[in-house]
Every structure is written in C-alpha cells, then in structure tokens.
Design an enzyme around this catalytic site. Structure first.
Site, short mmCIF file in Angstrom:
data_model
loop_
_atom_site.label_atom_id
_atom_site.label_comp_id
_atom_site.label_asym_id
_atom_site.label_seq_id
_atom_site.Cartn_x
_atom_site.Cartn_y
_atom_site.Cartn_z
N TYR A 190 -35.66 -1.40 -9.57
CA TYR A 190 -34.83 -2.56 -9.24
C TYR A 190 -34.76 -3.53 -10.41
O TYR A 190 -33.67 -3.96 -10.83
CB TYR A 190 -35.40 -3.25 -8.00
CG TYR A 190 -34.81 -4.61 -7.71
CD1 TYR A 190 -33.55 -4.72 -7.11
CD2 TYR A 190 -35.50 -5.77 -8.02
CE1 TYR A 190 -33.01 -5.97 -6.84
CE2 TYR A 190 -34.97 -7.02 -7.75
CZ TYR A 190 -33.72 -7.11 -7.16
OH TYR A 190 -33.19 -8.35 -6.90
N SER B 251 -32.92 -11.29 -11.23
CA SER B 251 -34.17 -11.47 -10.49
C SER B 251 -35.25 -11.99 -11.41
O SER B 251 -35.27 -11.67 -12.61
CB SER B 251 -34.62 -10.13 -9.88
OG SER B 251 -35.94 -10.23 -9.37
#
Length: 251
Positions: free
Chosen positions: A156, A143
């Site tokens: 996350y 990400s």
C-alpha cells in the site's frame, strides 16, 4: 463562475468529508463511488441542502477500461447541468487498505493495490485532463506510511509513494496550463479503511495515538477541510508539495 470539483471515492470517509467541505466553500460537486450508491446519494443530498449542485456516478478506479466511457459520461453531465465543457478541481481520493506482511502478500493483493492507488490515479487523471480547466487543481491522496513504516502496509505504502512521485511530474507537465498539483498525506484516521482497523481496534488506535504529538488519531473532518482549503485561491501558489496532515505522527 461557480467552480466544480470532482472527488473520487466520496461516498464515505475522507472523500465524503472533503466533498462536504468543498461544497461549504461554494463549489459544486461531482462524486464517484464504487458500490455504495445509497451512501453517495446521501452525500449528494447533504451538498444540495447547502444550495450547491451535486451529481454522483459509479466508478471503479481500479478498472482502467472504464475511464474513457466515464469521461464521456462526465462530458455530457457537465454540458447538461452546468452548460460547461470543463471542471476545475480533481481530488483523487478513492482507495482501500489491505494489510499483509511482505512475506504473506499475494500477487492479487498487490495488483489490486497498485491498480487502485497508482495505475488508476495515473490513467484516470490522463483520461480527465481534456476536461480539466486551465488554472485548475489536482490533489492526490497519499499516506503518512510513505514517510514512516508500519508492518503490513508495504504494498500500500509503495503504491502511495509512486503517487507522490507522479504528483511532481504532473505539476511539472501541467504547469504551462496553470494547473497546480499537490499530494495530501493523512496520518492514521478513524474510518472503515482497512476494515476499520484504526477506528475499531482499540490497540491499533492506542498505538497510533501514542505516536502522534497531539495525542490521538485523526477523524475525517481533520482532513476534509484541509483539502478544501488547498483548492481555494488562498493557496493558489502551493504546487508540487507533499503535505502531511497527521497531528504530528512519528516526529
């Protein structure tokens, strides 16, 4: 010989786009899904309409206990469908989002994020290594949030950061088998990730668009073709890299 790619979490979003574009480049596909059987079946139909073979299997990538049985199921499917004992490309895409500030994150939220995004990637890859062909490829999804911070995504992003480090070690340890391992790090994308926040919340969409040099957030088909190209022979010498695909987010 036709190449075979396995894409986890391919019933929707980035996984679906990646699977479709990989098939367009001439590979057959094995897809996994967690609970969207109808959506996975639709992706299989799309790929078969291109003249490629495709299979879909249910798999919870956060449940390590299911990985050995899944590997055996996969072994049987490879022999029946392709008369092979191996597949060529593994795309560890499956995942979910859970938005919570550090002060508010529960242990259950944290554990599920780590189980799916790090522990699951680690041990699923381990379970599938005997079936991955020498000279193959692994792409792990990370990400843009490992490079820039956005409140609420600490757990996350930390799990994705661990995957980026894992990719380096996989590249080192699997190099003797000719297996290249890279990480693709998308920026903000309009999918149902995190409840569809970027796609459905105009304010969040605007904020991320304003952070991006190209002036918008991404869509799945900004990412899928890049993953497919990374698996091609054109990019055979790319290894141990983190490649951000974000339109120039926060530069």
């Amino acid at each position: 010989m036709t190449r075979i790619a396995l894409v986890t979490g391919a019933s929707r979003g980035l996984g679906r786009s990646a699977a479709r574009h990989i098939a367009q480049r001439g590979s057959d596909l094995i897809l996994t899904y967690q609970n969207r059987a109808e959506d996975a079946a639709a992706v299989v139909e799309e790929i078969e309409a291109m003249g490629r073979k495709a299979l879909a299997f249910q798999l919870d990538t956060g449940d390590v206990a299911t990985f050995a049985p899944f590997a055996e199921t996969l072994r049987g499917a490879l022999r029946r469908t392709w008369q092979r004992d191996t597949f060529d490309h593994l795309v560890n895409n499956a995942g979910h989002g859970d938005h919570a500030l550090i002060a508010d994150t529960t242990e259950a939220q944290f554990d599920r994020l780590v189980d799916v995004h790090f522990k699951g990637v680690y041990f699923l890859t381990q379970a599938l290594l005997p079936l991955l062909a020498d000279g193959g490829r692994i792409v792990n999804l990370s990400s843009g949030l490992t490079r820039v911070s956005f409140p609420g995504y600490a757990a996350y992003a930390a799990a994705k950061g661990a995957v980026e480090v894992l990719s380096l070690y996989l590249a080192k340890e699997l190099g003797s088998r000719g297996i290249a391992v890279n990480t693709v790090a998308p920026g903000a994308i309009e999918t149902d990730f995190g409840g569809g926040a970027v796609r459905d919340n105009p304010e969040i969409n605007r904020v991320f668009a304003s952070m991006t040099a190209l002036g918008r957030v991404g869509v799945p088909d900004d990412i899928g073709p890049m993953i497919a190209s990374l698996l091609s022979e054109d990019n055979r010498w790319i290894n141990a890299q983190r490649i951000e695909v974000s339109g120039g987010q926060a530069i």
